[in-house]
Design an enzyme around this catalytic site. Structure first.
Site, PDB file in Angstrom:
ATOM      1  N   LYS A  24       0.678  -1.131   0.112  1.00  0.00           N
ATOM      2  CA  LYS A  24       0.011  -0.100  -0.123  1.00  0.00           C
ATOM      3  C   LYS A  24       0.931   1.390  -0.027  1.00  0.00           C
ATOM      4  O   LYS A  24       1.667   1.475   0.895  1.00  0.00           O
ATOM      5  CB  LYS A  24      -1.041  -0.039   1.173  1.00  0.00           C
ATOM      6  CG  LYS A  24      -2.004   1.102   1.138  1.00  0.00           C
ATOM      7  CD  LYS A  24      -2.677   1.155   2.446  1.00  0.00           C
ATOM      8  CE  LYS A  24      -3.969   2.150   2.608  1.00  0.00           C
ATOM      9  NZ  LYS A  24      -4.763   2.005   3.954  1.00  0.00           N
TER      10      LYS A  24
ATOM     11  N   ARG B 270     -10.558   9.838   1.560  1.00  0.00           N
ATOM     12  CA  ARG B 270     -10.579  10.562   3.006  1.00  0.00           C
ATOM     13  C   ARG B 270     -11.796  11.610   3.360  1.00  0.00           C
ATOM     14  O   ARG B 270     -12.246  11.486   4.445  1.00  0.00           O
ATOM     15  CB  ARG B 270      -9.065  11.201   3.361  1.00  0.00           C
ATOM     16  CG  ARG B 270      -7.972  10.265   3.274  1.00  0.00           C
ATOM     17  CD  ARG B 270      -6.722  10.765   3.399  1.00  0.00           C
ATOM     18  NE  ARG B 270      -5.538   9.583   3.385  1.00  0.00           N
ATOM     19  CZ  ARG B 270      -4.388   9.978   3.045  1.00  0.00           C
ATOM     20  NH1 ARG B 270      -3.733  11.133   2.875  1.00  0.00           N
ATOM     21  NH2 ARG B 270      -3.435   8.818   3.047  1.00  0.00           N
TER      22      ARG B 270
ATOM     23  N   ARG C  10       1.154   9.996   5.976  1.00  0.00           N
ATOM     24  CA  ARG C  10       1.349   8.446   6.411  1.00  0.00           C
ATOM     25  C   ARG C  10       2.554   7.806   5.879  1.00  0.00           C
ATOM     26  O   ARG C  10       2.548   6.596   5.515  1.00  0.00           O
ATOM     27  CB  ARG C  10      -0.072   7.668   5.990  1.00  0.00           C
ATOM     28  CG  ARG C  10      -1.305   8.124   6.664  1.00  0.00           C
ATOM     29  CD  ARG C  10      -2.398   7.317   6.391  1.00  0.00           C
ATOM     30  NE  ARG C  10      -3.303   7.748   7.200  1.00  0.00           N
ATOM     31  CZ  ARG C  10      -4.883   7.951   7.002  1.00  0.00           C
ATOM     32  NH1 ARG C  10      -5.028   6.942   5.817  1.00  0.00           N
ATOM     33  NH2 ARG C  10      -5.756   8.231   7.675  1.00  0.00           N
TER      34      ARG C  10
ATOM     35  N   GLU D 100       7.462  -6.719   1.469  1.00  0.00           N
ATOM     36  CA  GLU D 100       6.220  -6.695   2.193  1.00  0.00           C
ATOM     37  C   GLU D 100       5.175  -7.831   1.923  1.00  0.00           C
ATOM     38  O   GLU D 100       4.632  -8.453   2.930  1.00  0.00           O
ATOM     39  CB  GLU D 100       5.439  -5.564   1.679  1.00  0.00           C
ATOM     40  CG  GLU D 100       6.187  -4.190   2.456  1.00  0.00           C
ATOM     41  CD  GLU D 100       5.770  -4.025   3.985  1.00  0.00           C
ATOM     42  OE1 GLU D 100       5.336  -4.551   4.651  1.00  0.00           O
ATOM     43  OE2 GLU D 100       6.426  -3.004   4.406  1.00  0.00           O
TER      44      GLU D 100
ATOM     45  N   LYS E 299      -2.237  -1.571  -3.647  1.00  0.00           N
ATOM     46  CA  LYS E 299      -3.122  -0.379  -3.637  1.00  0.00           C
ATOM     47  C   LYS E 299      -2.167   1.094  -3.712  1.00  0.00           C
ATOM     48  O   LYS E 299      -1.149   0.883  -3.047  1.00  0.00           O
ATOM     49  CB  LYS E 299      -3.672  -0.314  -2.323  1.00  0.00           C
ATOM     50  CG  LYS E 299      -4.662   0.797  -2.352  1.00  0.00           C
ATOM     51  CD  LYS E 299      -5.585   0.872  -0.832  1.00  0.00           C
ATOM     52  CE  LYS E 299      -6.462   2.142  -0.952  1.00  0.00           C
ATOM     53  NZ  LYS E 299      -7.147   1.868   0.641  1.00  0.00           N
TER      54      LYS E 299
ATOM     55  N   SER F 207      -9.897   5.644  -4.758  1.00  0.00           N
ATOM     56  CA  SER F 207     -11.055   6.858  -5.056  1.00  0.00           C
ATOM     57  C   SER F 207     -10.628   7.974  -6.046  1.00  0.00           C
ATOM     58  O   SER F 207     -11.297   8.412  -6.953  1.00  0.00           O
ATOM     59  CB  SER F 207     -11.234   7.467  -3.782  1.00  0.00           C
ATOM     60  OG  SER F 207     -10.081   7.991  -3.186  1.00  0.00           O
TER      61      SER F 207
ATOM     62  N   TYR G   1     -14.952   1.062  -7.227  1.00  0.00           N
ATOM     63  CA  TYR G   1     -16.331   1.389  -6.943  1.00  0.00           C
ATOM     64  C   TYR G   1     -17.156   1.297  -8.122  1.00  0.00           C
ATOM     65  O   TYR G   1     -18.499   1.777  -7.866  1.00  0.00           O
ATOM     66  CB  TYR G   1     -15.942   3.040  -6.724  1.00  0.00           C
ATOM     67  CG  TYR G   1     -15.090   3.372  -5.605  1.00  0.00           C
ATOM     68  CD1 TYR G   1     -15.656   3.276  -4.289  1.00  0.00           C
ATOM     69  CD2 TYR G   1     -13.699   3.446  -5.585  1.00  0.00           C
ATOM     70  CE1 TYR G   1     -14.895   3.402  -3.145  1.00  0.00           C
ATOM     71  CE2 TYR G   1     -12.795   3.734  -4.381  1.00  0.00           C
ATOM     72  CZ  TYR G   1     -13.434   3.536  -3.316  1.00  0.00           C
ATOM     73  OH  TYR G   1     -12.730   3.820  -2.205  1.00  0.00           O
TER      74      TYR G   1
END
Length: 325
Positions: free
Chosen positions: A197, A207, A218, A234, A249, A275, A314
């Site tokens: 990610k 968000r 982040r 990872e 992602k 998004s 979505y």
């Protein structure tokens, strides 16, 4: 005059010929529909930066879940938005928290017709918007957050989630959640790990959708967009810790990562069309700058072609309704 001996155009002459030789296909079961459900709403609330998406009520999210299941959508990814937040995000593992209530509602509605997947994170529930418990210096405390994630995963599995999906990118999160699920009698609940990610600019609309109050970045836990080898490290760590599936992602800007991950691991690979990718296509289409339907299909085909077995998008229900089952 010489003529070409090889004529690839022969197989592109009609829709039927192109369909016969298509190397990558979309199927409803390949798609996962994210759903937002907000505590305290009397009716669905449109998300301005994500045209066509809403914050659902508990009633409307059941209807949306049922529609997705009827269309053959492979999974539903549930995000809860509480009315109140606190420093430690304790509502995230409250059995009466909005995420747990929505999971129970949706699981009762769809049964085993589709997979109910719950997002394991604290960012929707914390007043500071970070994904975990903060230490005295304001950084996310990795190990304290693992305890919280374990509690969240157990609460969600108890509520009826078929699968849990830790998205905070804490070191050791899969191992901690696997141990907690097994201790609590949820050995059969699989883990979809957000394994690669990235610290992406394309999360902005999300968000807003979850009313995040994030202050800062982040970058200490999400990956640097410059790195690929780090992603492979990872995902391999997550598989070793017990991940049943792994996620990349965002999707569209990281197709090379999707490909390398798919070639590296022996578990199913999911990619999340985030998004910002959704909003960019919708905005361009609204302005007449591209053909909306073709752009959506092309973007999804590209993600599948890169190696993703499933795509979180979505547009899942909309596209699934158009596809043969």
């Amino acid at each position: 005059m010489s003529y070409p001996a090889d004529r690839p155009r022969r197989l592109r002459r009609t829709n039927a010929l192109r369909g016969l030789v298509a190397e990558t296909r979309l199927h409803p079961a390949d798609l996962v529909q994210p759903l937002f459900v907000r505590e305290g709403l009397d009716e669905p609330r449109p998300i301005a930066c994500m045209p066509g998406q809403v914050q659902h009520t508990r009633d409307s999210v059941r209807k949306a879940a049922a529609a997705a299941a009827r269309a053959g959508v492979g999974g539903l990814l549930i995000f809860g938005i509480p009315e109140s937040k606190d420093r430690d995000g304790r509502g995230a593992w409250d059995e009466h928290g909005i995420t747990q209530l929505a999971i129970a509602d949706i699981a009762a509605e769809v049964g085993d017709e589709t997979v109910v997947i719950s997002d394991v994170n604290l960012d929707e529930y914390t007043e500071h918007g970070h994904v975990g418990v903060l230490d005295a210096g304001g950084d996310v405390d990795n190990d304290a957050t693992l305890d919280a994630y374990a509690a969240v995963a157990v609460a969600q599995a108890t509520a009826g989630a078929h699968m849990v999906a830790p998205s905070g990118m804490m070191d050791g999160q899969v191992a901690a959640i696997r141990a907690a699920l097994d201790r609590s009698g949820h050995q059969r609940v699989p883990i979809l790990a957000y394994a690669a990610k990235y610290d992406s600019a394309f999360y902005g609309p999300f968000r807003d959708a979850v009313e995040s109050r994030l202050v800062g970045t982040r970058s200490t836990h999400q990956q640097d967009p410059a790195n690929l080898r780090e992603s492979l490290r990872e995902v391999l760590l997550d598989v070793e810790e017990g991940a049943d599936m792994v996620m990349v992602k965002p999707a569209g800007l990281y197709l090379d990562v999707v490909r390398r991950v798919a070639d590296t691991v022996n578990v199913p690979v999911v990619a999340y069309q985030v998004s910002g990718e959704y909003a960019a296509i919708e905005a361009a289409a609204e302005n007449g700058w591209l053909n909306r339907d073709r752009a959506i299909r092309e973007s999804l085909i590209a993600i599948r072609r890169a190696g993703a077995g499933s795509v979180v998008t979505y547009w899942a229900t909309e596209i699934a309704e158009q596809l043969p089952g």
